[in-house]
Enzyme design. Structure first.
Site, PDB file in Angstrom:
ATOM      1  N   LYS A   1      29.628  28.128  31.038  1.00 30.94           N
ATOM      2  CA  LYS A   1      30.240  27.502  32.225  1.00 30.94           C
ATOM      3  C   LYS A   1      31.609  26.920  31.867  1.00 30.94           C
ATOM      4  O   LYS A   1      32.576  27.037  32.626  1.00 30.94           O
ATOM      5  CB  LYS A   1      29.305  26.412  32.779  1.00 30.94           C
ATOM      6  CG  LYS A   1      28.076  27.006  33.449  1.00 30.94           C
ATOM      7  CD  LYS A   1      26.972  25.990  33.724  1.00 30.94           C
ATOM      8  CE  LYS A   1      25.739  26.732  34.262  1.00 30.94           C
ATOM      9  NZ  LYS A   1      24.568  25.864  34.427  1.00 30.94           N
TER      10      LYS A   1
ATOM     11  N   GLN B   1      22.818  19.672  33.760  1.00 29.14           N
ATOM     12  CA  GLN B   1      22.104  20.858  33.298  1.00 29.14           C
ATOM     13  C   GLN B   1      20.608  20.554  33.185  1.00 29.14           C
ATOM     14  O   GLN B   1      20.213  19.593  32.535  1.00 29.14           O
ATOM     15  CB  GLN B   1      22.679  21.299  31.935  1.00 29.14           C
ATOM     16  CG  GLN B   1      22.097  22.591  31.410  1.00 29.14           C
ATOM     17  CD  GLN B   1      22.462  23.803  32.259  1.00 29.14           C
ATOM     18  OE1 GLN B   1      23.589  23.948  32.696  1.00 29.14           O
ATOM     19  NE2 GLN B   1      21.485  24.672  32.512  1.00 29.14           N
TER      20      GLN B   1
ATOM     21  N   ASP C   1      26.250  22.156  42.026  1.00 32.96           N
ATOM     22  CA  ASP C   1      25.107  23.067  42.029  1.00 32.96           C
ATOM     23  C   ASP C   1      24.501  23.248  43.418  1.00 32.96           C
ATOM     24  O   ASP C   1      23.630  24.092  43.612  1.00 32.96           O
ATOM     25  CB  ASP C   1      24.020  22.486  41.105  1.00 32.96           C
ATOM     26  CG  ASP C   1      23.911  23.267  39.812  1.00 32.96           C
ATOM     27  OD1 ASP C   1      24.443  24.378  39.755  1.00 32.96           O
ATOM     28  OD2 ASP C   1      23.291  22.755  38.874  1.00 32.96           O
TER      29      ASP C   1
END
Ligand code: NAP
Length: 306
Positions: A52, A96, A119
């Site tokens: 990422k 995460q 997200d």
């Protein structure tokens, strides 16, 4: 011959389109900013986060990784998130998953400002998806929708079956397909006659986490099959069974001691589907592309407010 839906190519197209938007934001003041919170040491998470950060750098997005220790408490992680919520140069925050067992993941995700929810998993944004209002969408299902659209695969009026009902993939996928006017069925571990239900699908999305579980009995001939699963096979007998006709995959296993497989039997998918996503190289690359897209869109929204 089934059409192979190339996630790498689609990712590159999406990223190429984001480039000028990032440049415009940078020219107007500052580039978009993404903060990734990686708690403790999970080898798979470390690889995902590295990818990422690499994608952000390639696009000119400012990114940073915050790494609370494995022993961090819920309060410690909440403090990190709250500080990121306050910082004006951070547009997107991603925590995460999975988090260490002692950290309350639901409280942490709820603490992220919905405006900075890279997200798209905050309940406020899940609600916006439900109501078909604009907002960040969960990255993996948003990437799948983008793939279907870019390949001009019809969705409206089609029967879609989504196997898996996670907040990250299954539920938002079903909602996105519903908003595109598919007739959607959601399945899970308690669904009777799963193969029979799946066989009705024009669009079958497998997000289960069970290696090669979806076999030819699940696939209507000519269906579009989207394989979200990412499972690592490590036993020689499993590899020999799943990849019996694939000398290349057997060679990968010989070399690395493991090989990646989706939730769909790859041979069945290639033989029965009309179009399908391979593993790897299908859905995986799209997830990061949509994370970048969510971050850029958040920066645009926030800069318009300033
Ligand atoms: P998850 O939270 O574990 O959810 C799995 C879902 O599958 C659950 O709803 C479960 O049903 C259902 N299920 C499990 N066994 C089943 C069975 N035998 N028959 C029917 N349904 C069954 O998983 P997830 O986070 O959605 O991820 C799913 C897969 O996608 C995993 O392999 C994951 O690694 C992969 N993934 C890939 C990406 C990517 O970028 N490529 C992104 C996210 C996830 P119940 O609800 O009844 O338990």
């Amino acid at each position: 011959m089934a059409l192979v839906l190339d996630g790498n190519r689609t990712r590159d197209e999406i990223l190429a389109e984001l480039g000028p938007r990032v440049a415009a934001l940078a020219a107007a003041g500052r580039p978009p900013g993404l903060a990734v919170v990686l708690v403790g040491h999970n080898p798979a998470s470390e690889i995902y986060v590295r990818n990422k950060i690499k994608a952000s750098a390639a696009l000119g997005i400012h990114s940073e990784t915050l790494t609370p220790p494995e022993s961090a408490s819920t309060e410690d992680v909440l403090r990190v998130v709250e500080e990121l919520n306050r910082r004006p140069e951070i547009d997107g925050i991603l925590v995460q998953l999975p988090l260490p067992a002692q950290v309350d993941a639901k409280r942490v995700l709820l603490a992220i400002s919905p405006d900075k929810d890279a997200d798209g998993l905050h309940p406020a944004n899940a609600g916006r998806l439900m109501a078909n209002l604009p907002g960040p969408r969960a990255c993996t299902p948003a990437g799948i929708l983008e793939l279907l659209k870019r390949y001009r695969l019809p969705i409206a009026g089609k029967r879609a079956v989504v196997v898996g009902r996670s907040d990250i993939v299954g539920k938002p996928m079903a909602m996105l397909l519903l908003h595109e006017n598919a007739t959607v069925t959601m399945c899970h571990s308690k669904t009777p006659d799963l193969a029979g239900v799946c066989r009705e699908a024009d669009i079958l999305v497998a997000a289960i986490g069970r290696a090669a579980m979806v076999d030819r009995h699940f696939i209507k001939p000519g269906a579009t099959v989207i394989d979200v699963g990412m499972n690592r096979l490590e036993r020689a007998e499993d590899v020999a069974r799943v990849f019996r006709n694939s000398p290349e995959k057997l060679a990968v296993f010989e070399k690395r001691g493991s090989v990646l497989v989706g939730d769909v039997d790859p041979a069945a998918m290639a033989e029965c589907a009309g179009a399908y996503t391979p593993v790897p190289g299908g859905v995986g690359p799209l997830t990061i592309a949509m994370l970048m897209a969510n971050t850029v869109a958040a920066a645009e929204r926030r800069s318009a407010l300033c």
